[in-house]
Motif scaffolding. Structure first.
Motif, PDB file in Angstrom:
ATOM      1  N   ALA A   1       0.832  -1.217   0.000  1.00 10.49           N
ATOM      2  CA  ALA A   1       0.000   0.000   0.000  1.00 10.49           C
ATOM      3  C   ALA A   1       0.861   1.259   0.000  1.00 10.49           C
ATOM      4  CB  ALA A   1      -0.911  -0.024   1.220  1.00 10.49           C
ATOM      5  N   ALA A   2       1.984   1.203   0.711  1.00  9.13           N
ATOM      6  CA  ALA A   2       2.850   2.383   0.788  1.00  9.13           C
ATOM      7  C   ALA A   2       3.418   2.740  -0.587  1.00  9.13           C
ATOM      8  CB  ALA A   2       3.985   2.117   1.781  1.00  9.13           C
ATOM      9  N   THR A   3       3.821   1.717  -1.333  1.00  3.91           N
ATOM     10  CA  THR A   3       4.361   1.961  -2.683  1.00  3.91           C
ATOM     11  C   THR A   3       3.277   2.558  -3.582  1.00  3.91           C
ATOM     12  OG1 THR A   3       5.858   0.087  -2.440  1.00  3.91           O
ATOM     13  CG2 THR A   3       5.462   0.862  -4.680  1.00  3.91           C
TER      14      THR A   3
ATOM     15  N   LEU B   1       1.287   7.029  -6.613  1.00  5.01           N
ATOM     16  CA  LEU B   1       0.128   7.870  -6.941  1.00  5.01           C
ATOM     17  C   LEU B   1       0.475   9.346  -6.717  1.00  5.01           C
ATOM     18  CD1 LEU B   1      -3.002   6.098  -5.359  1.00  5.01           C
ATOM     19  CD2 LEU B   1      -2.696   6.712  -7.738  1.00  5.01           C
ATOM     20  N   ALA B   2       1.102   9.602  -5.568  1.00  2.00           N
ATOM     21  CA  ALA B   2       1.445  10.989  -5.239  1.00  2.00           C
ATOM     22  C   ALA B   2       2.403  11.589  -6.268  1.00  2.00           C
ATOM     23  CB  ALA B   2       2.056  11.036  -3.846  1.00  2.00           C
ATOM     24  N   SER B   3       3.314  10.747  -6.778  1.00  2.00           N
ATOM     25  CA  SER B   3       4.281  11.268  -7.753  1.00  2.00           C
ATOM     26  C   SER B   3       3.615  11.621  -9.087  1.00  2.00           C
ATOM     27  CB  SER B   3       5.390  10.240  -7.979  1.00  2.00           C
ATOM     28  OG  SER B   3       4.924   9.197  -8.792  1.00  2.00           O
ATOM     29  N   VAL B   4       2.461  11.002  -9.330  1.00  2.00           N
ATOM     30  CA  VAL B   4       1.776  11.255 -10.606  1.00  2.00           C
ATOM     31  C   VAL B   4       0.687  12.325 -10.487  1.00  2.00           C
ATOM     32  CG1 VAL B   4       0.307  10.181 -12.389  1.00  2.00           C
ATOM     33  CG2 VAL B   4       2.275   8.936 -11.471  1.00  2.00           C
ATOM     34  N   ILE B   5      -0.107  12.247  -9.416  1.00  4.74           N
ATOM     35  CA  ILE B   5      -1.234  13.193  -9.308  1.00  4.74           C
ATOM     36  C   ILE B   5      -1.000  14.283  -8.261  1.00  4.74           C
ATOM     37  CG2 ILE B   5      -2.947  11.518 -10.116  1.00  4.74           C
ATOM     38  CD1 ILE B   5      -3.759  11.056  -7.188  1.00  4.74           C
TER      39      ILE B   5
END
Lengths: 128, 217
Positions: free
Chosen positions: A114-116, A121-125
């Protein structure tokens, strides 16, 4: 810029259990508008029928694979800027290079945690 | 060793002796005979060696054909590979079913976190997340098994070619070894009773087993 937690996300995988896992993890992260497709061609149809803000796709599917879906997305004038994350067991360097050349935004190797998923996700959105 | 000399050769040797008087007829006869004998010996030896090689090769081919037929590649085609692929498909099916059951239970548990104290809810959510992550295995094993099935299909096509090439030898072997066929057909032999888990379609249900057991009372 804040992330819209109501964004529409399309997850694509031929394993229903994997769709269920990704959906549940996204739900834990606060994303509830999640649709599913079981191969690239079904996903492409959904992307053309409804507005999505992110695609999370497996690679190894039939008849249309994840990399083929990615190329179709990048070749489509309306979809070409759509954020696209590949989530796959294909972990060879050649695969990552091919995906990058096709325009993938990020790449998650299965099995993942889940952490990955959250970090990618954060790096993309953006951070949420 | 000199044998009887034909009259024509004796006449020719006599004529030769008149031209070359220093050689006796016997000496010339001996040289010619030895030469002929030596040549015949070389030719026969070569022929025999070649024949022996060809015969050895033929024997090797016959033995190899028999050994391949004894391996029963037709059974690999008709039984072993189809059974193996069915078993592997069953593994994928059963792990998928089990994973869905686990996920269902976790989703139910997670839905209860709203009714829990925040600290407890957090701990439960962490545990549920760990289970979600662990359930990745089903996708990975499924993909690995799919690769094995593809490899088996490849082997199947090769064996198919072998069966086509040795069809007659296999039929001959089967007719010469009827006991092997009979042993395979006996479902009550110790070997035949070691079947392992049954495929879902052919597995006996508990109710059927209970009914069968009850029928002995």
């Amino acid at each position: 810029m804040s992330v819209d937690m109501q964004m529409n996300i399309l997850i694509v995988d031929d394993y229903k259990t994997m769709l269920r896992i990704i959906r549940n993890l996204l739900k834990q992260l606060g994303f509830n508008n999640v649709d599913e497709a079981t191969d690239g061609s079904m996903a492409l149809q959904k992307l053309r029928d409804k507005e999505y803000h992110l695609v999370i796709s497996d690679w190894n599917m039939e008849p249309m694979t994840g990399i083929q879906l990615l190329r179709e997305v990048r070749a489509d004038a309306k979809l070409k800027t759509l954020p696209f994350i590949m989530i796959t067991a294909e972990s060879k360097t050649e695969n990552v290079i091919a995906a990058k050349e096709a325009g993938v935004n990020n790449y998650i190797v299965k099995p993942f945690n889940a952490a990955t998923l959250k970090t990618k996700l954060a790096s993309v959105i953006g951070n949420f | 060793m000199a044998g009887a000399v034909p009259a024509e050769l004796v006449a020719k040797l006599s004529a030769l002796k008149t031209r070359m008087p220093s050689y006796t007829k016997d000496e010339i006869q001996e040289v010619v005979t030895e030469m002929l004998s030596s040549m015949e010996g070389d030719l026969s030896e070569m022929n025999l060696k070649l024949y022996a090689e060809v015969e050895s090769l033929a024997r090797y081919i016959v033995t190899a054909k028999g050994e391949i037929a004894a391996l029963r590649p037709d059974e690999i085609m008709s039984d072993h590979i189809p059974n193996a692929t069915d078993e592997l498909d069953a593994i994928v099916g059963s792990t998928e079913e089990a994973t869905n059951g686990i996920l269902q239970a976790m989703e139910s548990l997670e839905s209860l976190t709203g009714e829990m104290e925040p600290a407890m809810a957090e701990k439960v959510t962490e545990a549920v997340t760990l289970v979600y992550e662990s359930c990745n295995f089903q996708d990975i094993t499924g993909q690995r098994i799919t690769k094995v099935v593809k490899a088996l299909k490849h082997i199947e096509s090769k064996v198919d070619a072998l069966v086509a090439a040795f069809g007659e030898d296999i039929a001959k072997y089967k007719s010469q070894h009827p006991q092997a066929e009979k042993a395979a057909e006996n479902p009550m032999s110790d070997k035949a009773l070691l079947n392992g888990p049954q495929l879902p379609d052919s597995a006996g249900k508990q109710d059927d087993i209970d009914a069968l057991l009850a029928s002995f009372d």
